[in-house]
Design a protein around this motif. Sequence first.
Motif, short mmCIF file in Angstrom:
data_model
loop_
_atom_site.label_atom_id
_atom_site.label_comp_id
_atom_site.label_asym_id
_atom_site.label_seq_id
_atom_site.Cartn_x
_atom_site.Cartn_y
_atom_site.Cartn_z
N ASN A 126 0.86 -1.18 0.00
CA ASN A 126 0.00 0.00 0.00
C ASN A 126 0.90 1.24 0.00
O ASN A 126 1.60 1.51 0.98
CB ASN A 126 -0.91 -0.02 1.23
CG ASN A 126 -1.96 1.07 1.19
OD1 ASN A 126 -1.84 2.04 0.47
ND2 ASN A 126 -3.01 0.92 1.99
N GLU A 129 -2.96 6.45 0.16
CA GLU A 129 -4.37 6.33 0.53
C GLU A 129 -4.95 7.72 0.70
O GLU A 129 -4.28 8.62 1.24
CB GLU A 129 -4.51 5.53 1.83
CG GLU A 129 -5.86 4.88 2.00
CD GLU A 129 -5.86 3.77 3.06
OE1 GLU A 129 -6.81 3.73 3.86
OE2 GLU A 129 -4.91 2.95 3.07
N TYR A 319 -9.94 6.05 -1.73
CA TYR A 319 -9.20 5.08 -2.55
C TYR A 319 -7.80 4.86 -1.99
O TYR A 319 -7.30 5.65 -1.16
CB TYR A 319 -9.12 5.57 -4.00
CG TYR A 319 -8.25 6.80 -4.21
CD1 TYR A 319 -6.92 6.69 -4.58
CD2 TYR A 319 -8.77 8.08 -4.03
CE1 TYR A 319 -6.12 7.82 -4.77
CE2 TYR A 319 -8.00 9.21 -4.22
CZ TYR A 319 -6.66 9.07 -4.59
OH TYR A 319 -5.88 10.19 -4.77
N ARG A 320 -7.19 3.80 -2.48
CA ARG A 320 -5.79 3.54 -2.15
C ARG A 320 -5.08 3.04 -3.39
O ARG A 320 -5.71 2.59 -4.36
CB ARG A 320 -5.68 2.51 -1.01
CG ARG A 320 -6.12 1.10 -1.38
CD ARG A 320 -5.97 0.16 -0.19
NE ARG A 320 -6.34 -1.22 -0.55
CZ ARG A 320 -6.32 -2.24 0.30
NH1 ARG A 320 -5.98 -2.05 1.57
NH2 ARG A 320 -6.66 -3.46 -0.11
N GLU A 340 -7.74 1.06 -5.86
CA GLU A 340 -8.93 0.43 -5.26
C GLU A 340 -9.77 1.48 -4.56
O GLU A 340 -9.24 2.36 -3.87
CB GLU A 340 -8.52 -0.65 -4.26
CG GLU A 340 -7.77 -1.83 -4.88
CD GLU A 340 -7.44 -2.91 -3.88
OE1 GLU A 340 -7.27 -4.07 -4.29
OE2 GLU A 340 -7.33 -2.59 -2.66
N PHE A 342 -12.83 2.20 -1.80
CA PHE A 342 -13.43 1.52 -0.65
C PHE A 342 -14.94 1.62 -0.73
O PHE A 342 -15.52 2.70 -0.85
CB PHE A 342 -12.95 2.13 0.67
CG PHE A 342 -13.39 1.32 1.86
CD1 PHE A 342 -12.76 0.12 2.17
CD2 PHE A 342 -14.47 1.73 2.65
CE1 PHE A 342 -13.17 -0.64 3.26
CE2 PHE A 342 -14.88 0.98 3.73
CZ PHE A 342 -14.23 -0.21 4.03
N ARG A 348 -15.33 -3.32 1.97
CA ARG A 348 -14.18 -3.93 1.29
C ARG A 348 -13.68 -3.01 0.19
O ARG A 348 -14.37 -2.09 -0.26
CB ARG A 348 -14.54 -5.30 0.71
CG ARG A 348 -15.66 -5.28 -0.31
CD ARG A 348 -16.04 -6.70 -0.71
NE ARG A 348 -15.01 -7.35 -1.47
CZ ARG A 348 -15.02 -7.46 -2.81
NH1 ARG A 348 -16.03 -6.97 -3.51
NH2 ARG A 348 -14.04 -8.05 -3.44
N TRP A 349 -12.44 -3.29 -0.25
CA TRP A 349 -11.82 -2.53 -1.33
C TRP A 349 -12.18 -3.17 -2.67
O TRP A 349 -12.16 -4.39 -2.81
CB TRP A 349 -10.31 -2.50 -1.16
CG TRP A 349 -9.85 -1.71 0.02
CD1 TRP A 349 -9.53 -2.18 1.26
CD2 TRP A 349 -9.67 -0.29 0.07
NE1 TRP A 349 -9.16 -1.16 2.09
CE2 TRP A 349 -9.23 0.03 1.38
CE3 TRP A 349 -9.82 0.75 -0.85
CZ2 TRP A 349 -8.94 1.33 1.78
CZ3 TRP A 349 -9.53 2.05 -0.45
CH2 TRP A 349 -9.11 2.32 0.84
N GLU A 351 -11.15 -3.13 -6.74
CA GLU A 351 -10.17 -2.68 -7.74
C GLU A 351 -10.89 -1.97 -8.89
O GLU A 351 -11.85 -2.49 -9.45
CB GLU A 351 -9.39 -3.88 -8.30
CG GLU A 351 -8.35 -3.46 -9.33
CD GLU A 351 -7.79 -4.64 -10.12
OE1 GLU A 351 -7.36 -4.42 -11.26
OE2 GLU A 351 -7.82 -5.78 -9.61
#
Length: 423
Positions: A126, A129, A319-320, A340, A342, A348-349, A351
Amino acid sequence: MLQIAFIRENQERVIQALAKRNVDAKSVVEDIVKLDEQRRAAQVELDGILAESNKLSKDIGEMMKNGEKSKAAILKEKTVLNKEKSKKLAETADALATELTEKLYTLPNLPADIVPVGKTPEENLNVFEAGEVPVLHEGAQPHWELVKKYDIIDFELGNKIAGAGFPVYKGKGARLQRALINYFLDKNTAAGYNEVQVPHMVNEASAYGTGQLPDKEGQMYHDATDNLYLIPTAEVPVTNMFRDVILNENELPVLTTAYTPCFRREAGSYGAHVRGLNRLHQFDKVEIVRVEHPDKSYEALDGMVEHIKDILNELKLPYRILRLCGGDMGFTSALTYDFEVFSTAQDRWLEISSVSNFETFQANRLKLRFKDKDGKNQLAHTLNGSSLALPRVLAGILENYQTAEGIVIPEVLRPYCGFDIID
């Protein structure tokens, strides 16, 4: 495809680099080097015989002029033997070249130095974020329930028409989908990408050129009659626009964007992680593709990442960004960043974009080159990214923007939609 000269001169480096992908390439690399040696030896012998035959032809001509017919006849017999030898050697060299190419097709791209070691998505790194995860009202629902409530996407109707994974967008759902496509294209063209409309089917050469074949053959819809493939992403036809092209260095970089539907025969599975828009066989996507000078491709990759960050910041979605580990990267990529979003309702994340630098891997297959300042032909670097894939972006908007009164439209999309809320 990796370059044979590089493999030949860097065998251990290739083996160690591919081990980062959890690929044991030792035997394949050894086979490739051996086949290349045999092919080159056959070619050298063939070239020698062809050179000798050319000399014999000249000598025969001189002898015939000088009336030395008996000597010429002896040489003619030798040329017949050489012709038979050269035919067999050419067949051998061609067979070895074909086998060599097939072996090369089995090797994935070498990961860049900064690719993390790892086998599973859980080992991705990661690196960024942003955005605030909204606090939803009591009774908030995942998107597959919301779309039924507001009658904007019909999964059952799509199943009736085609099958699972082929939704029907309706009313404000269809307009929101169109708004996202237009917004993404406008953002891309404003950033200097040239918009194109491309075929939604490609031939076998195109699928090989960008690395979908043979790696993902089972995931592509195939029309056997015409031997055409429905595209899994606009990357395939857009990048193949430059197949067998030699650019001038001053033409780089080349920036292209396209909207297309995408088709993928992914293996079926069950559970919330694939429900609704989370996994489809047909979906819409806006793609960005770059052809870059090798010295500037990683700077370009960083620029693509910033471009997609800007879009997500405007959509105000949490997002991340993940730097994929060796075991989770695509076959053709040297370095990939996944975006990704959220989903608060699903917790959950999801894509929503993948941005990759392929270095020369695709260009070598495509014979995509540029002429440098010294007049020499060099392989270009290719890059591509989703900007963006619509289904999970749409899922994130529906779930994160839901209120007790309806689904609020992100402010940046309202001019494209023509409405502020789905209620």
